[in-house]
Motif scaffolding. Structure first.
Motif, short mmCIF file in Angstrom:
data_model
loop_
_atom_site.label_atom_id
_atom_site.label_comp_id
_atom_site.label_asym_id
_atom_site.label_seq_id
_atom_site.Cartn_x
_atom_site.Cartn_y
_atom_site.Cartn_z
N THR A 1 0.85 -1.18 0.00
CA THR A 1 0.00 0.00 0.00
C THR A 1 0.89 1.24 0.00
N GLY A 2 0.44 2.26 -0.67
CA GLY A 2 1.23 3.48 -0.75
C GLY A 2 1.72 3.70 -2.17
N SER A 3 2.52 4.72 -2.32
CA SER A 3 3.04 5.09 -3.63
C SER A 3 4.43 4.49 -3.86
N TYR B 1 14.53 -10.39 -2.41
CA TYR B 1 15.27 -10.78 -1.21
C TYR B 1 16.54 -9.97 -0.97
N GLU B 2 16.97 -9.21 -1.97
CA GLU B 2 18.27 -8.56 -1.83
C GLU B 2 18.21 -7.04 -1.94
N HIS B 3 18.21 -6.52 -3.15
CA HIS B 3 18.36 -5.06 -3.30
C HIS B 3 17.25 -4.43 -4.11
N GLY B 4 16.09 -5.12 -4.22
CA GLY B 4 14.95 -4.53 -4.90
C GLY B 4 14.27 -3.47 -4.05
N PRO B 5 13.23 -2.84 -4.58
CA PRO B 5 12.59 -1.71 -3.88
C PRO B 5 11.74 -2.12 -2.69
N THR C 1 2.79 -9.30 2.96
CA THR C 1 2.79 -7.89 2.61
C THR C 1 4.21 -7.40 2.34
N LEU C 2 4.29 -6.27 1.65
CA LEU C 2 5.56 -5.68 1.27
C LEU C 2 5.75 -4.34 1.96
N GLN C 3 7.01 -4.03 2.22
CA GLN C 3 7.36 -2.72 2.73
C GLN C 3 8.55 -2.20 1.93
N LEU C 4 8.74 -0.90 1.93
CA LEU C 4 9.84 -0.32 1.15
C LEU C 4 11.19 -0.74 1.73
N ASN C 5 12.11 -1.01 0.85
CA ASN C 5 13.48 -1.36 1.23
C ASN C 5 14.33 -0.09 1.28
N PRO C 6 14.77 0.33 2.44
CA PRO C 6 15.55 1.58 2.52
C PRO C 6 16.92 1.48 1.87
#
Length: 494
Positions: free
Chosen positions: A41-43, A100-104, A118-123
């Protein structure tokens, strides 16, 4: 003060320029834009595109549909480098690097929605500083497919040829990125994918193939390279890490005469079998990590994940999975037909890690629709058994020599706790090139801490270790990985 007529003219010119810029940056194929993802969810922090590039087989009788997921840079897409990412195997999907590694995004283990993780942003996504192309290659891997399954018999040279064709067509579809610096990156068996592809790209540039790719260099993480160096790496690695005793090490060293890869001595075989026994039960992809193989631990999982058929000895650490993206089981790679994971699993136990969360997510119909994955591609799996793959390019050392001689920048990096492709072998073959040391072995830092060690050679060739990381470095050390990655792309001192 500007006259009204002149002001109107300036505004008109400005608007026309804006329209031109907008057209120029929106040249992506129609329908490729990924607008949302189930579980998130989110942009999105930047634009995402996904789809297929179709290439004809050499006889023009069959076609291969190669799937890509393109993440536009979150920083400055028009000038940031374009980086192609390839996972290894052979036969493993580059969605491994993406999820699992360096995606968004990262999976959020503690939450699920509608039966999906669910997904969360990868900083620490690499799209913070570069435009990223994740490619499933060769055809038959991940979401890439052909209607003619006979072309799933392939090898190093054909894969490089096909991926080069993919790149040429991809840049035709995204012409606004042709002028950006271009790099190739990958890990594990991509230690073969990357140099062979780089060689084909270089030959294409020199022969005037259009569009002209602005190729600048490549990077390989924990990659296979050479049968001898890779094959002789494990024993000294195990000894240096305190996994085997001095006596075991000395016994193997004497009886095998330093050659642990191609021996014909029963005493050597006995010594190596004792070492193998001592190492049994370790997670070969990161000796510091637990080995996830306890089926009785499913009671510790959230109920929603138990329903997905998952079991682990934690509340599902979603960044641990079954196949590990590695060259199957352990280096070195021999010439000829390579057994893939489904064949290997008939004779070896699952080596400690689990990919079922990604499998559930990427086989969901709504997810596949959102990312434009063709139903004809079949069920997604991290590492496929659909292909027959031949290692036919030989040692990569000659490729590295030729490419560095042509002026391309190279970064070879190793997680120093990987037992699948140990850093000891990589350190040995990088040194064997014979290049002058221009940056003597020293620590490099991230967040004011020693993050590993680096040695720089002439010809812009660099070897770097990441302290405490396993086979898939950005998975274990995401912040440190983004640090060395962004510095290297910029040409800064690491």
């Amino acid at each position: 003060m500007a006259k009204p007529g002149l002001l109107c003219l300036v505004i008109i010119v400005f608007c026309m320029l804006c329209c031109f810029i907008n057209i120029n940056t929106e040249a992506a194929p129609q329908g490729s834009l990924v607008k949302s993802l189930p579980g998130f969810t989110g942009s999105f922090p930047s634009k995402h595109h996904a789809g297929y590039v179709t290439i004809d087989d050499e006889d023009n009788q069959t076609s291969k549909n190669l799937y890509y997921y393109f993440v536009v840079s979150e920083k400055n897409p028009s000038v940031d480098p374009v980086v192609l990412w390839l996972n290894g195997g052979p036969g493993c999907s580059s969605f491994d690097g993406f999820v699992y590694e360096h995606g968004p995004f990262n999976f959020d283990a503690a939450k699920q929605e509608g039966g999906l993780p669910t997904l969360q942003l990868n900083p620490h996504s690499w799209s913070k500083v570069s435009n990223m192309i994740y490619l499933d290659s060769p055809a038959g891997v991940g979401f890439s497919y052909s209607v003619d399954a006979s072309i799933y018999e392939t090898g190093d040279l054909q894969t490089a040829f096909d991926t080069h064709l993919f790149l040429l067509k991809w840049f035709e579809q995204f012409p606004e990125f042709v002028g950006n610096e271009f790099y190739i990156a990958g890990e594990s068996y991509a230690g073969v994918y990357v140099p062979t592809l780089a060689s084909d790209v270089d030959k294409g540039i020199k022969s005037g193939v259009k569009p002209v790719i602005n190729f600048k260099g490549y990077m390989v993480g924990n990659g296979v390279c050479d049968r001898s160096f890779d094959g002789n790496a494990l024993v000294p690695f195990a000894h240096g890490m305190g996994l085997i005793s001095d006596n075991l090490y000395k016994s193997a060293e004497v009886t095998c005469k330093g050659n642990y890869n191609n021996y014909n001595s029963k005493d050597c075989e006995l010594a190596l079998s004792k070492i193998e026994k001592a190492l049994h039960g370790l997670n070969i992809y990161d000796i510091l990590e637990p080995c996830y193989h306890n089926p009785s631990a499913s009671s510790q999982l959230p109920e929603s994940f138990k329903q997905l058929g998952m079991s682990n000895n934690k509340s599902l650490s979603v960044r641990k999975r079954m196949f590990g993206r590695a060259w199957p089981y352990r280096a070195p790679v021999k010439d000829g037909l390579i057994p893939l994971w489904p064949q290997l699993m008939e004779s070896v136990r699952v080596p400690c890690i689990d990919d079922r969360v990604a499998t559930v997510w990427l086989n969901n119909k709504q997810v596949r629709k959102a990312i434009h994955a063709d139903p004809d591609s079949g069920e997604w799996s991290l590492c496929t058994g659909n292909i027959r793959y031949y290692h036919n390019a030989g040692s990569m050392i000659s490729y590295h020599k030729n490419l560095t001689a042509s002026g391309y920048r190279v970064l070879i990096y190793s997680g120093d706790h990987d037992m699948c492709v140990p850093f000891t072998g990589t350190q040995a073959w990088t040194e064997s090139l014979g290049y002058e040391i221009v940056d003597e072995w020293r620590p490099w830092t991230s967040n004011s801490q020693v993050a590993g060690y680096i040695q720089g050679y002439a010809n812009d060739f660099t070897f770097l270790t990441i302290k405490g990381a396993g086979h898939t470095v950005p998975e274990y050390k995401p912040q440190e990985s983004l640090d060395f990655y962004s510095r290297w792309l910029k040409g800064q001192t690491i």
